[in-house]
Design a protein around this motif. Structure first.
Motif, short mmCIF file in Angstrom:
data_model
loop_
_atom_site.label_atom_id
_atom_site.label_comp_id
_atom_site.label_asym_id
_atom_site.label_seq_id
_atom_site.Cartn_x
_atom_site.Cartn_y
_atom_site.Cartn_z
N ARG A 195 -26.61 21.68 6.81
CA ARG A 195 -26.83 20.24 6.94
C ARG A 195 -26.69 19.41 5.51
O ARG A 195 -27.55 19.73 4.58
N MET A 196 -25.73 18.47 5.31
CA MET A 196 -25.99 17.78 4.00
C MET A 196 -26.22 16.38 4.42
O MET A 196 -25.72 15.49 5.42
N LEU A 197 -26.40 15.73 3.35
CA LEU A 197 -26.70 14.29 3.43
C LEU A 197 -25.22 13.36 3.59
O LEU A 197 -24.28 14.21 2.90
N HIS A 198 -25.02 12.45 4.15
CA HIS A 198 -23.71 11.77 4.35
C HIS A 198 -23.49 11.19 3.25
O HIS A 198 -24.30 10.57 2.43
N PRO A 199 -22.20 11.16 2.66
CA PRO A 199 -21.93 10.76 1.41
C PRO A 199 -21.59 9.35 1.40
O PRO A 199 -20.44 8.66 1.09
N SER A 200 -22.39 8.77 1.20
CA SER A 200 -22.73 7.13 1.45
C SER A 200 -23.85 6.96 0.31
O SER A 200 -24.03 7.49 -0.70
N ALA A 201 -24.29 5.55 0.42
CA ALA A 201 -25.47 5.06 -0.45
C ALA A 201 -26.51 6.37 -0.87
O ALA A 201 -27.03 6.81 0.23
N GLY A 202 -26.86 6.58 -1.94
CA GLY A 202 -27.90 7.35 -2.28
C GLY A 202 -27.67 8.99 -2.32
O GLY A 202 -28.36 9.86 -2.72
N PHE A 203 -26.21 9.37 -2.44
CA PHE A 203 -25.94 10.68 -2.23
C PHE A 203 -25.51 11.00 -3.77
O PHE A 203 -24.72 10.51 -4.47
N SER A 204 -25.94 12.23 -3.93
CA SER A 204 -25.93 12.88 -5.30
C SER A 204 -25.04 14.11 -5.15
O SER A 204 -25.40 14.98 -4.57
N SER A 205 -23.87 13.78 -5.65
CA SER A 205 -23.05 14.82 -5.69
C SER A 205 -23.38 16.10 -6.55
O SER A 205 -23.21 17.07 -6.07
N ALA A 206 -24.01 15.96 -7.64
CA ALA A 206 -24.55 16.88 -8.31
C ALA A 206 -25.55 17.89 -7.54
O ALA A 206 -25.53 19.12 -7.53
N ALA A 207 -26.45 17.21 -6.75
CA ALA A 207 -27.59 17.91 -6.09
C ALA A 207 -26.84 18.87 -4.97
O ALA A 207 -27.15 19.84 -4.64
N TRP A 208 -25.88 18.02 -4.31
CA TRP A 208 -25.22 18.88 -3.26
C TRP A 208 -24.18 19.76 -3.66
O TRP A 208 -23.98 20.71 -3.03
N HIS A 209 -23.98 19.65 -4.83
CA HIS A 209 -23.02 20.84 -5.38
C HIS A 209 -23.72 21.96 -5.50
O HIS A 209 -23.25 22.95 -5.44
N ALA A 210 -24.81 22.11 -5.90
CA ALA A 210 -25.90 22.92 -6.02
C ALA A 210 -26.01 23.78 -4.78
O ALA A 210 -26.02 25.00 -4.68
N VAL A 211 -26.18 22.74 -3.91
CA VAL A 211 -26.28 23.42 -2.17
C VAL A 211 -25.00 24.13 -1.95
O VAL A 211 -25.20 25.18 -1.27
N ALA A 212 -23.95 23.42 -2.05
CA ALA A 212 -22.63 24.07 -1.81
C ALA A 212 -22.32 25.51 -2.40
O ALA A 212 -21.88 26.45 -1.79
N ALA A 213 -22.77 25.52 -3.52
CA ALA A 213 -22.67 26.88 -4.40
C ALA A 213 -23.43 27.94 -3.63
O ALA A 213 -23.21 29.13 -3.71
N GLU A 214 -24.71 27.39 -3.33
CA GLU A 214 -25.77 28.44 -2.82
C GLU A 214 -25.23 29.09 -1.31
O GLU A 214 -25.38 29.83 -1.26
N ASP A 215 -24.77 27.99 -0.35
CA ASP A 215 -24.40 28.32 0.74
C ASP A 215 -23.22 29.16 0.44
O ASP A 215 -23.29 30.31 1.83
N ALA A 216 -22.58 29.15 -0.32
CA ALA A 216 -21.23 30.11 -0.24
C ALA A 216 -21.68 31.87 -0.56
O ALA A 216 -20.98 32.47 -0.08
N HIS A 217 -22.91 31.70 -1.05
CA HIS A 217 -23.38 33.17 -1.37
C HIS A 217 -24.11 33.64 -0.19
O HIS A 217 -24.60 34.76 -0.11
#
Length: 209
Positions: free
Chosen positions: A185-207
């Protein structure tokens, strides 16, 4: 351009499948799940290839929309160049959950019957693509997913990234065992969305897979 497998008739909006989807993002086959399509003009119908058209416009540079750019930034970690956008979209698949137009304008939500009808096409899309990871874009969308899932690992609790597993049946003729698909589950990429924070999530879920 994407390379497209055949999807069942229940999947109206044909998913985008990048040409390097099998090689994947960080070595994982990644499906990105959006919520829905809507219309600006009631006289212009939504077509089955709308999802693919939208992404091809971003990939080619014909158009640039913040929504799609933010999704690419989750993987890239910074504002992407056009070449980086192309490589990103070539490495992933993208599908929308709701299989009909939800109405006119971006603030319109789907009816309950649309949500219920979308569950089987979503599972069918998983069976066709057999991804390793699904990015679910939006907390509301997460709540609409089919319940045929088991709890997944905790990922980046500070950004409320929940996860679950979907188990796909084996495909003996293709020598494919049971595949566990991790949905995150990720935040919808609209207002208030932090690409940097979710980049960390995406990198972690890949592992995790």
């Amino acid at each position: 351009m994407g390379t497209y497998p055949e999807f069942p008739a229940s999947v109206y909006f044909q998913p985008w499948v990048g040409g390097a989807f099998e090689e994947g993002l960080w070595g994982r086959r990644t499906l990105i799940l959006g919520q829905s399509h809507y219309q600006w003009d009631s006289d212009v119908p939504v077509t089955a290839d709308l999802t693919r058209q939208c992404i091809e416009e971003q990939r080619s540079g014909e158009d640039s929309v913040a929504h799609w750019t933010k999704i690419a930034m989750v993987a890239i970690g910074h504002a992407p160049t056009l070449d980086e956008k192309r490589r990103f979209w070539d490495s992933v698949a993208y599908a929308n959950f709701i299989q009909e137009s939800v109405g006119h304008g971006p603030r319109v939500g789907p009816k309950s019957e649309m949500i219920e009808a979308a569950k089987e096409p979503f599972l069918a899309t998983l069976e066709v693509l057999r991804p390793d990871v699904v990015w679910v874009l939006g907390y509301t969308l997460w709540n609409w997913l089919p319940e045929e899932a088991t709890a997944g690992p905790t990922i980046q609790k500070n950004v409320r990234a929940l996860s679950c597993w979907y188990d796909l049946a084996p495909q003996p003729r293709m020598s494919q065992p049971v595949r566990r698909v991790l949905a995150v589950r990720m935040l919808h990429p609209s207002a208030g969305f932090s690409s940097a924070a979710w980049h960390a999530v995406a990198a972690e879920d890949a592992h995790q897979v």
